[in-house]
Scaffold this motif. Structure first.
Motif, PDB file in Angstrom:
ATOM      1  N   ASN A  82      -3.848   1.587   4.936  1.00 44.03           N
ATOM      2  CA  ASN A  82      -4.227   2.567   5.960  1.00 44.03           C
ATOM      3  C   ASN A  82      -3.128   3.517   6.403  1.00 44.03           C
ATOM      4  OD1 ASN A  82      -2.773   0.883   7.623  1.00 44.03           O
ATOM      5  ND2 ASN A  82      -4.515   0.268   8.886  1.00 44.03           N
ATOM      6  N   ARG A  83      -1.875   3.253   6.062  1.00 37.77           N
ATOM      7  CA  ARG A  83      -0.799   4.169   6.457  1.00 37.77           C
ATOM      8  C   ARG A  83      -0.254   5.002   5.304  1.00 37.77           C
ATOM      9  NH1 ARG A  83       2.429  -0.373   9.532  1.00 37.77           N
ATOM     10  NH2 ARG A  83       2.007  -1.185   7.497  1.00 37.77           N
ATOM     11  N   LEU A  84      -0.857   4.866   4.143  1.00 34.60           N
ATOM     12  CA  LEU A  84      -0.359   5.600   2.980  1.00 34.60           C
ATOM     13  C   LEU A  84      -0.990   6.981   2.893  1.00 34.60           C
ATOM     14  CD1 LEU A  84      -0.447   2.805   0.269  1.00 34.60           C
ATOM     15  CD2 LEU A  84       1.489   3.545   1.658  1.00 34.60           C
ATOM     16  N   PRO A  85      -0.282   7.938   2.331  1.00 32.30           N
ATOM     17  CA  PRO A  85      -0.850   9.278   2.153  1.00 32.30           C
ATOM     18  C   PRO A  85      -2.048   9.233   1.193  1.00 32.30           C
ATOM     19  CG  PRO A  85       1.522   9.256   1.682  1.00 32.30           C
ATOM     20  CD  PRO A  85       1.104   7.844   1.878  1.00 32.30           C
ATOM     21  N   PRO A  86      -3.065  10.039   1.438  1.00 30.46           N
ATOM     22  CA  PRO A  86      -4.262  10.054   0.575  1.00 30.46           C
ATOM     23  C   PRO A  86      -3.946  10.255  -0.912  1.00 30.46           C
ATOM     24  CG  PRO A  86      -4.660  11.334   2.555  1.00 30.46           C
ATOM     25  CD  PRO A  86      -3.211  10.954   2.572  1.00 30.46           C
ATOM     26  N   ALA A  87      -3.006  11.115  -1.236  1.00 30.35           N
ATOM     27  CA  ALA A  87      -2.683  11.357  -2.651  1.00 30.35           C
ATOM     28  C   ALA A  87      -2.139  10.091  -3.319  1.00 30.35           C
ATOM     29  CB  ALA A  87      -1.668  12.490  -2.775  1.00 30.35           C
ATOM     30  N   LEU A  88      -1.374   9.309  -2.579  1.00 25.32           N
ATOM     31  CA  LEU A  88      -0.838   8.069  -3.128  1.00 25.32           C
ATOM     32  C   LEU A  88      -1.951   7.041  -3.329  1.00 25.32           C
ATOM     33  CD1 LEU A  88       1.551   6.438  -4.088  1.00 25.32           C
ATOM     34  CD2 LEU A  88       2.044   5.877  -1.697  1.00 25.32           C
ATOM     35  N   ILE A  89      -2.878   6.945  -2.383  1.00 25.51           N
ATOM     36  CA  ILE A  89      -4.005   6.023  -2.521  1.00 25.51           C
ATOM     37  C   ILE A  89      -4.841   6.402  -3.742  1.00 25.51           C
ATOM     38  CG2 ILE A  89      -6.110   5.115  -1.445  1.00 25.51           C
ATOM     39  CD1 ILE A  89      -4.728   5.588   1.281  1.00 25.51           C
ATOM     40  N   GLN A  90      -5.030   7.684  -3.979  1.00 26.66           N
ATOM     41  CA  GLN A  90      -5.781   8.114  -5.165  1.00 26.66           C
ATOM     42  C   GLN A  90      -5.076   7.672  -6.446  1.00 26.66           C
ATOM     43  OE1 GLN A  90      -6.218  12.301  -4.483  1.00 26.66           O
ATOM     44  NE2 GLN A  90      -8.171  12.037  -3.412  1.00 26.66           N
ATOM     45  N   GLN A  91      -3.766   7.776  -6.483  1.00 27.90           N
ATOM     46  CA  GLN A  91      -3.024   7.316  -7.660  1.00 27.90           C
ATOM     47  C   GLN A  91      -3.150   5.796  -7.826  1.00 27.90           C
ATOM     48  OE1 GLN A  91      -1.440   9.048 -10.077  1.00 27.90           O
ATOM     49  NE2 GLN A  91      -2.299  10.856  -9.108  1.00 27.90           N
ATOM     50  N   ILE A  92      -3.133   5.078  -6.735  1.00 31.03           N
ATOM     51  CA  ILE A  92      -3.315   3.629  -6.788  1.00 31.03           C
ATOM     52  C   ILE A  92      -4.691   3.294  -7.355  1.00 31.03           C
ATOM     53  CG2 ILE A  92      -3.580   1.552  -5.354  1.00 31.03           C
ATOM     54  CD1 ILE A  92      -1.332   2.736  -3.568  1.00 31.03           C
ATOM     55  N   CYS A  93      -5.701   4.063  -6.971  1.00 28.89           N
ATOM     56  CA  CYS A  93      -7.064   3.864  -7.497  1.00 28.89           C
ATOM     57  C   CYS A  93      -7.112   4.043  -9.008  1.00 28.89           C
ATOM     58  CB  CYS A  93      -8.040   4.851  -6.862  1.00 28.89           C
ATOM     59  SG  CYS A  93      -8.304   4.599  -5.113  1.00 28.89           S
ATOM     60  N   ARG A  94      -6.265   4.878  -9.527  1.00 31.29           N
ATOM     61  CA  ARG A  94      -6.266   5.156 -10.964  1.00 31.29           C
ATOM     62  C   ARG A  94      -5.557   4.080 -11.786  1.00 31.29           C
ATOM     63  NH1 ARG A  94      -5.764  10.302  -8.645  1.00 31.29           N
ATOM     64  NH2 ARG A  94      -7.433  11.700  -9.305  1.00 31.29           N
ATOM     65  N   CYS A  95      -4.558   3.416 -11.217  1.00 33.36           N
ATOM     66  CA  CYS A  95      -3.746   2.508 -12.038  1.00 33.36           C
ATOM     67  C   CYS A  95      -3.786   1.046 -11.620  1.00 33.36           C
ATOM     68  CB  CYS A  95      -2.299   2.991 -12.080  1.00 33.36           C
ATOM     69  SG  CYS A  95      -1.436   2.891 -10.504  1.00 33.36           S
ATOM     70  N   SER A  96      -4.337   0.735 -10.466  1.00 31.08           N
ATOM     71  CA  SER A  96      -4.322  -0.657 -10.010  1.00 31.08           C
ATOM     72  C   SER A  96      -5.413  -1.476 -10.689  1.00 31.08           C
ATOM     73  CB  SER A  96      -4.488  -0.713  -8.494  1.00 31.08           C
ATOM     74  OG  SER A  96      -5.710  -0.125  -8.111  1.00 31.08           O
ATOM     75  N   GLN A  97      -5.241  -2.783 -10.598  1.00 30.50           N
ATOM     76  CA  GLN A  97      -6.206  -3.707 -11.185  1.00 30.50           C
ATOM     77  C   GLN A  97      -6.581  -4.756 -10.147  1.00 30.50           C
ATOM     78  OE1 GLN A  97      -5.077  -4.873 -15.248  1.00 30.50           O
ATOM     79  NE2 GLN A  97      -3.478  -3.325 -15.057  1.00 30.50           N
ATOM     80  N   TYR A  98      -7.813  -5.206 -10.215  1.00 29.82           N
ATOM     81  CA  TYR A  98      -8.356  -6.189  -9.284  1.00 29.82           C
ATOM     82  C   TYR A  98      -8.081  -7.585  -9.804  1.00 29.82           C
ATOM     83  CZ  TYR A  98     -11.982  -8.699  -6.649  1.00 29.82           C
ATOM     84  OH  TYR A  98     -12.672  -9.581  -5.854  1.00 29.82           O
ATOM     85  N   GLU A  99      -7.613  -8.460  -8.936  1.00 29.98           N
ATOM     86  CA  GLU A  99      -7.363  -9.857  -9.289  1.00 29.98           C
ATOM     87  C   GLU A  99      -8.120 -10.750  -8.326  1.00 29.98           C
ATOM     88  OE1 GLU A  99      -5.429 -11.117 -11.750  1.00 29.98           O
ATOM     89  OE2 GLU A  99      -4.680  -9.190 -12.444  1.00 29.98           O
ATOM     90  N   ASP A 100      -8.889 -11.659  -8.859  1.00 31.85           N
ATOM     91  CA  ASP A 100      -9.652 -12.638  -8.089  1.00 31.85           C
ATOM     92  C   ASP A 100      -9.177 -14.005  -8.566  1.00 31.85           C
ATOM     93  OD1 ASP A 100     -11.546 -14.037  -6.664  1.00 31.85           O
ATOM     94  OD2 ASP A 100     -13.263 -13.211  -7.723  1.00 31.85           O
ATOM     95  N   LEU A 101      -8.294 -14.638  -7.802  1.00 34.04           N
ATOM     96  CA  LEU A 101      -7.598 -15.836  -8.266  1.00 34.04           C
ATOM     97  C   LEU A 101      -7.996 -17.082  -7.492  1.00 34.04           C
ATOM     98  CD1 LEU A 101      -4.054 -14.230  -8.541  1.00 34.04           C
ATOM     99  CD2 LEU A 101      -5.715 -14.563 -10.377  1.00 34.04           C
ATOM    100  N   ASP A 102      -8.027 -18.199  -8.207  1.00 35.90           N
ATOM    101  CA  ASP A 102      -8.314 -19.492  -7.603  1.00 35.90           C
ATOM    102  C   ASP A 102      -7.114 -19.997  -6.805  1.00 35.90           C
ATOM    103  OD1 ASP A 102     -10.871 -19.778  -8.699  1.00 35.90           O
ATOM    104  OD2 ASP A 102     -10.093 -20.668 -10.548  1.00 35.90           O
ATOM    105  N   LYS A 103      -7.335 -21.085  -6.088  1.00 39.06           N
ATOM    106  CA  LYS A 103      -6.280 -21.782  -5.359  1.00 39.06           C
ATOM    107  C   LYS A 103      -5.277 -22.363  -6.352  1.00 39.06           C
ATOM    108  CE  LYS A 103      -5.693 -25.639  -2.173  1.00 39.06           C
ATOM    109  NZ  LYS A 103      -6.368 -26.668  -1.371  1.00 39.06           N
ATOM    110  N   GLU A 104      -3.989 -22.386  -5.942  1.00 36.53           N
ATOM    111  CA  GLU A 104      -2.891 -22.982  -6.705  1.00 36.53           C
ATOM    112  C   GLU A 104      -2.525 -22.229  -7.994  1.00 36.53           C
ATOM    113  OE1 GLU A 104      -0.999 -25.353  -5.387  1.00 36.53           O
ATOM    114  OE2 GLU A 104      -2.328 -25.487  -3.669  1.00 36.53           O
ATOM    115  N   VAL A 105      -2.765 -20.930  -8.022  1.00 36.76           N
ATOM    116  CA  VAL A 105      -2.328 -20.107  -9.151  1.00 36.76           C
ATOM    117  C   VAL A 105      -0.943 -19.559  -8.817  1.00 36.76           C
ATOM    118  CG1 VAL A 105      -2.755 -17.983 -10.471  1.00 36.76           C
ATOM    119  CG2 VAL A 105      -4.674 -19.468  -9.835  1.00 36.76           C
TER     120      VAL A 105
END
Length: 197
Positions: free
Chosen positions: A62-85
């Protein structure tokens, strides 16, 4: 954008640690997570817009500039991890940067000279960011382990470095060193005393 390296053995493919998460169980909107779960090169403009609208509402961004958030949307990946990983171990070279969307993780340090058991120095929850060693190729100073099912955003080293450089270090809010974000003065002294032994 920076090219992406092959999957490292240090970080197994996300599928290995996946479990049903609140997003997949319908407690939160799944559309944005499914779009974020796509390979970055396969995302459409619509995908980016939907991911962007969701990331803007999250505490971690919520404190990042919009242009940076858009770049994050382009290169980030979602991780859904179990307990003890284990995301990484103390002494491993950094290859990913993370932001916590849900769940909790423990940050553990081990006294290297005597190989004593790891000590939990803090817990990270939603809004926390870690993995800053990707910027300078230094080893991680701690081990990070999930303590429950966690949802994370992961950005690989070449991409976070690209964001860092292009944004003229505007990422300083995003790349928080764990010690300045989550540790008390007493915990910092403990880390320093262990690392100097």
């Amino acid at each position: 954008m920076a090219t992406r390296p092959h999957q490292s053995p240090q970080h197994p493919p996300a599928v290995c640690g996946r479990s049903p998460s609140p997003l997949r169980q319908g407690k939160m909107s799944t559309d944005w997570a499914l779009r974020l779960d796509k390979k970055p090169v396969d995302r459409t403009v619509e995908d980016i817009e939907i991911i962007y609208s969701r990331l803007c509402t999250l505490k971690v961004f919520n404190r990042l500039p919009p242009a940076l958030i858009q770049q994050i949307c382009r290169c980030s990946q979602y991780e859904d991890l179990d307990k003890e990983v284990t995301l990484f171990r103390q002494g491993d070279l950094g290859i990913n940067w993370y932001a916590v969307l849900s769940g909790s993780l423990e940050v553990q340090v081990r006294e290297t000279s005597n190989n004593k058991e790891a000590v939990t120095i803090c817990k990270l929850g939603p809004g926390a960011m870690f993995g800053e060693s990707v910027l300078d190729d230094t080893p991680h100073q701690a081990t990070v382990v999930t303590k429950e099912t966690c949802e994370l955003i992961r950005i690989e080293q070449p991409d976070i470095r690209y964001l860092w450089e292009v944004s003229c270090r505007k990422c300083s809010r995003m790349i928080c060193i764990v010690s300045t974000q989550a540790l008390s003065y007493k915990e910092l002294r403990l880390i320093r005393s262990i690392s100097t032994k």
